[in-house]
Design an enzyme around this catalytic site. Structure first.
Site, PDB file in Angstrom:
ATOM      1  N   ARG A 127      -7.290  70.074  47.533  1.00 41.82           N
ATOM      2  CA  ARG A 127      -6.959  68.720  47.956  1.00 41.82           C
ATOM      3  C   ARG A 127      -7.102  68.600  49.459  1.00 41.82           C
ATOM      4  O   ARG A 127      -6.531  69.374  50.206  1.00 41.82           O
ATOM      5  CB  ARG A 127      -5.506  68.433  47.553  1.00 41.82           C
ATOM      6  CG  ARG A 127      -4.877  67.265  48.253  1.00 41.82           C
ATOM      7  CD  ARG A 127      -4.834  66.060  47.384  1.00 41.82           C
ATOM      8  NE  ARG A 127      -4.348  64.937  48.160  1.00 41.82           N
ATOM      9  CZ  ARG A 127      -3.133  64.442  48.068  1.00 41.82           C
ATOM     10  NH1 ARG A 127      -2.259  64.971  47.240  1.00 41.82           N
ATOM     11  NH2 ARG A 127      -2.780  63.408  48.786  1.00 41.82           N
TER      12      ARG A 127
ATOM     13  N   ARG B 211      -8.465  61.645  45.455  1.00 40.33           N
ATOM     14  CA  ARG B 211      -8.022  63.030  45.568  1.00 40.33           C
ATOM     15  C   ARG B 211      -8.374  63.846  44.327  1.00 40.33           C
ATOM     16  O   ARG B 211      -8.399  63.336  43.218  1.00 40.33           O
ATOM     17  CB  ARG B 211      -6.529  63.130  45.861  1.00 40.33           C
ATOM     18  CG  ARG B 211      -5.558  62.718  44.802  1.00 40.33           C
ATOM     19  CD  ARG B 211      -5.276  61.242  44.713  1.00 40.33           C
ATOM     20  NE  ARG B 211      -5.020  60.590  45.972  1.00 40.33           N
ATOM     21  CZ  ARG B 211      -3.826  60.546  46.548  1.00 40.33           C
ATOM     22  NH1 ARG B 211      -2.793  61.117  45.979  1.00 40.33           N
ATOM     23  NH2 ARG B 211      -3.666  59.906  47.661  1.00 40.33           N
TER      24      ARG B 211
ATOM     25  N   ASP C  91      -3.210  65.171  42.741  1.00 42.93           N
ATOM     26  CA  ASP C  91      -2.000  64.702  43.411  1.00 42.93           C
ATOM     27  C   ASP C  91      -0.830  65.037  42.492  1.00 42.93           C
ATOM     28  O   ASP C  91      -0.839  64.659  41.321  1.00 42.93           O
ATOM     29  CB  ASP C  91      -2.093  63.181  43.625  1.00 42.93           C
ATOM     30  CG  ASP C  91      -0.944  62.614  44.441  1.00 42.93           C
ATOM     31  OD1 ASP C  91      -0.374  63.349  45.269  1.00 42.93           O
ATOM     32  OD2 ASP C  91      -0.619  61.428  44.250  1.00 42.93           O
TER      33      ASP C  91
ATOM     34  N   ASP D 167       3.081  64.481  42.231  1.00 44.63           N
ATOM     35  CA  ASP D 167       4.265  63.811  42.766  1.00 44.63           C
ATOM     36  C   ASP D 167       5.488  64.236  41.969  1.00 44.63           C
ATOM     37  O   ASP D 167       5.451  64.265  40.734  1.00 44.63           O
ATOM     38  CB  ASP D 167       4.111  62.290  42.669  1.00 44.63           C
ATOM     39  CG  ASP D 167       3.217  61.725  43.758  1.00 44.63           C
ATOM     40  OD1 ASP D 167       3.045  62.404  44.794  1.00 44.63           O
ATOM     41  OD2 ASP D 167       2.693  60.618  43.579  1.00 44.63           O
TER      42      ASP D 167
END
Ligand code: A4P
Ligand code: MG
Length: 166
Positions: free
Chosen positions: A85, A94, A97, A99
């Protein structure tokens, strides 16, 4: 004890390279880090925030982990880094990712980590997969379930279920 470790809700997204392959690789790496209990279907979603980029592939995963929030963030960021990334700008395309959407009922507002994720209740790419696997999950601050947040969210970006993930 491990079995009472807080429920961790993770949101995964990718829209560059081989997004589905990268999601599979990220889940494989997450399984080495925590105990994955459920994975949503795979969804194709319209980009939120910065429109001039490819559709995303997203999923949500439920897991148990005894790691502290900062330690878990360090691990998920290591996976992002190892998977190539490159940070450019916010909401940019990206390769992967990761989260941390929530960890149990924890409310954290630190420089590098906000829990629950401050935008989770506004996003179809989070709410649709989360309501699929955990409709009764309750937002620690808003006190609404995933199903209620989805019903209340109004118009969301396009979210299309592709297939079961496994
Ligand atoms: N950070 C703070 N709290 C957290 C948390 N709970 N989990 C910090 C993970 N990171 C957290 O994130 C920026 C900083 O947020 C990190 O350094 C970390 O310390 P980032 O991943 O480097 O950058 P970003 O993801 O571009 O920014 P941000 O603000 O996290 O954006 P979002 O909210 O993650 O949104 N559209 C679709 N359809 N699908 C997507 O997956 N994703 C985004 C990114 C935008 N649009 C999308 C999607
Ligand atoms: Mg992020």
């Amino acid at each position: 004890m491990y079995s009472t470790a807080p429920l961790v809700v993770l949101g995964l997204g990718a829209n560059l390279g081989d997004p589905v392959g990268q999601l599979r690789e990220a889940v494989r790496r997450l399984r080495e880090l925590l105990r994955v209990e459920a994975i949503s279907s795979l969804y194709r979603t319209a980009p939120v925030g910065y429109a001039e980029q490819p559709d995303f592939y997203n999923l949500v995963c439920l897991a148990r982990s005894a790691l502290e929030p900062a330690a878990l963030l360090a691990e998920t960021q290591r996976i992002e880094r190892e998977m190539g990334r490159e940070r450019s700008f916010r909401n940019a395309p990206r390769a992967i990712d990761l989260d941390i959407l929530a960890m149990g009922d924890m409310v954290v507002d630190a420089a590098g980590l906000t829990l629950p994720h401050p935008r989770l209740h506004e996003r179809g790419f989070v709410l649709v997969p989360l309501a699929e696997i955990a409709p009764g999950w309750r937002h620690p601050i808003l006190r609404r379930t995933a199903a209620e947040l989805l019903a209340d969210a109004g118009e969301l970006e396009r979210v299309e279920r592709i297939q079961a993930f496994d």
